[in-house]
Design a protein around this motif. Structure first.
Motif, mmCIF file in Angstrom:
data_model
loop_
_atom_site.group_PDB
_atom_site.id
_atom_site.type_symbol
_atom_site.label_atom_id
_atom_site.label_comp_id
_atom_site.label_asym_id
_atom_site.label_seq_id
_atom_site.Cartn_x
_atom_site.Cartn_y
_atom_site.Cartn_z
ATOM 1 N N PRO A 70 28.011 -10.178 5.162
ATOM 2 C CA PRO A 70 27.706 -9.075 6.100
ATOM 3 C C PRO A 70 26.442 -9.314 6.912
ATOM 4 O O PRO A 70 26.389 -9.000 8.105
ATOM 5 C CB PRO A 70 27.569 -7.860 5.170
ATOM 6 C CG PRO A 70 28.433 -8.189 3.998
ATOM 7 C CD PRO A 70 28.252 -9.667 3.800
ATOM 8 N N GLU A 71 25.427 -9.913 6.270
ATOM 9 C CA GLU A 71 24.188 -10.192 6.995
ATOM 10 C C GLU A 71 24.410 -11.286 8.038
ATOM 11 O O GLU A 71 23.860 -11.220 9.149
ATOM 12 C CB GLU A 71 23.093 -10.612 6.026
ATOM 13 C CG GLU A 71 21.752 -10.920 6.683
ATOM 14 C CD GLU A 71 21.190 -9.746 7.468
ATOM 15 O OE1 GLU A 71 20.472 -9.984 8.461
ATOM 16 O OE2 GLU A 71 21.477 -8.585 7.110
ATOM 17 N N ARG A 74 26.000 -9.617 10.928
ATOM 18 C CA ARG A 74 25.046 -8.782 11.662
ATOM 19 C C ARG A 74 24.172 -9.633 12.579
ATOM 20 O O ARG A 74 23.905 -9.261 13.728
ATOM 21 C CB ARG A 74 24.174 -7.976 10.688
ATOM 22 C CG ARG A 74 24.774 -6.632 10.301
ATOM 23 C CD ARG A 74 23.761 -5.774 9.575
ATOM 24 N NE ARG A 74 23.471 -6.297 8.238
ATOM 25 C CZ ARG A 74 24.178 -6.003 7.149
ATOM 26 N NH1 ARG A 74 25.214 -5.186 7.247
ATOM 27 N NH2 ARG A 74 23.856 -6.504 5.988
ATOM 28 N N ARG A 97 37.201 -5.779 12.674
ATOM 29 C CA ARG A 97 37.456 -4.709 11.702
ATOM 30 C C ARG A 97 38.946 -4.574 11.403
ATOM 31 O O ARG A 97 39.345 -4.372 10.252
ATOM 32 C CB ARG A 97 36.903 -3.393 12.232
ATOM 33 C CG ARG A 97 35.387 -3.301 12.196
ATOM 34 C CD ARG A 97 34.919 -2.018 12.829
ATOM 35 N NE ARG A 97 33.469 -1.879 12.755
ATOM 36 C CZ ARG A 97 32.727 -1.333 13.696
ATOM 37 N NH1 ARG A 97 33.299 -0.860 14.804
ATOM 38 N NH2 ARG A 97 31.419 -1.240 13.558
ATOM 39 N N LEU A 115 32.707 -3.734 7.353
ATOM 40 C CA LEU A 115 32.708 -2.280 7.208
ATOM 41 C C LEU A 115 31.426 -1.639 7.726
ATOM 42 O O LEU A 115 31.457 -0.600 8.382
ATOM 43 C CB LEU A 115 32.910 -1.913 5.737
ATOM 44 C CG LEU A 115 33.230 -0.444 5.459
ATOM 45 C CD1 LEU A 115 34.511 -0.023 6.157
ATOM 46 C CD2 LEU A 115 33.349 -0.210 3.948
ATOM 47 N N GLY A 116 30.272 -2.252 7.456
ATOM 48 C CA GLY A 116 29.004 -1.640 7.841
ATOM 49 C C GLY A 116 28.446 -2.126 9.165
ATOM 50 O O GLY A 116 27.319 -1.763 9.531
ATOM 51 N N ALA A 118 27.609 -2.342 12.970
ATOM 52 C CA ALA A 118 27.478 -1.394 14.069
ATOM 53 C C ALA A 118 26.917 -2.123 15.271
ATOM 54 O O ALA A 118 26.081 -3.026 15.132
ATOM 55 C CB ALA A 118 26.563 -0.232 13.688
#
Length: 268
Positions: A70-71, A74, A97, A115-116, A118
């Protein structure tokens, strides 16, 4: 539950085969999804021409379950936000997604790394550059540079400046003579350039064309020494727009109104 593919690119192909997408949408999804392969291995996604035909790195699908993924995504999203339009980021996020949710439903991954995610806030737009200063710093022909300085320093309408004749000018005083149609004054930049522009000429238009005027040109609009005609507004505008196109982010170039920008002036 189908057998999970080993490689991320193969998982993309399987998802697109099952997804209810038209041919055009499938191409968009493929480009967007394969673009995420670079951040998954800690690399920057190619942009522009470099992206065309670039072969994405091989990524194990199992790496999506890595706690660091996830990082990585991001960081990739933040990096893309520096060059991509907000609408492009929204589309690429939506594609990722949709795919990761489908892979999760297939049991191919155990957690959804998107999922996280943005979309990062849009960066604060930089302060627009002073266009007059940028234009006056260009390496331009003497006639154009003199006209640009004159317009910038006098703040006069273009047609008034182009209508000037040499005998309208009081060069030492830096303003037009009392008999001139329009009362204009100018600054140091124009004062340095005008004598160079007018060298050898004592009458006729201040700003003349590069070629001799047609025989039908009125004497008032013709230089008695060179035979060149008075420079037109249209030609002056075309030359300024062409000269400033490299300075304009859009590539279209600016209009002569850009010379009204304030915030300091360089002298030649």
């Amino acid at each position: 539950m189908s057998t999970a593919p080993v490689e991320y690119g193969a998982a993309v192909d399987r998802y697109l085969t099952e997804a209810d997408l038209g041919p055009a949408s499938r191409r968009v999804y493929r480009v967007s999804l394969l673009g995420w392969a670079w951040p998954l291995v800690g690399r920057r996604t190619p942009t522009g021409r470099d992206r065309r035909g670039a072969r994405p790195p091989a990524v194990p699908l199992a790496s999506l379950d890595d706690p660091e993924t996830p990082e990585c995504l991001r960081r990739g999203l933040t990096d893309r936000s520096m060059t991509a339009q907000p609408s492009t980021l929204i589309r690429e996020l939506a594609c990722l997604r949709a795919a990761t949710a489908w892979w999760l439903a297939q049991g191919w991954i155990t957690a959804d790394p998107a999922l996280g995610l943005a979309q990062p806030p849009a960066p604060t737009p930089p302060r627009p550059p002073n266009r007059a200063r940028a234009a006056l710093a260009l390496r331009a022909p003497l006639r154009e540079l003199t006209l640009w300085y004159f317009l910038h320093e006098s703040r006069a309408p273009v047609e008034h400046v182009l209508a000037l004749d040499i005998d309208h000018l009081d060069l030492p005083a830096r303003h037009t003579r009392p008999g001139a149609t329009t009362r204009l004054s100018w600054g140091e930049g124009t004062a340095r350039l005008l004598p160079l522009l007018l060298a050898g000429r004592t009458a006729g238009p201040v700003f003349v064309t590069a070629r001799r005027a047609p025989a039908t040109t009125p004497p008032a609009d013709r230089c008695p020494v060179t035979g060149r005609g008075r420079l037109s507004y249209r030609r002056a505008a075309e030359l300024f727009t062409a000269a400033t196109s490299p300075l304009d982010p859009s590539g279209r170039g600016w209009t002569l109104l850009a010379l009204r920008d304030r915030d300091g002036t360089a002298t030649p």
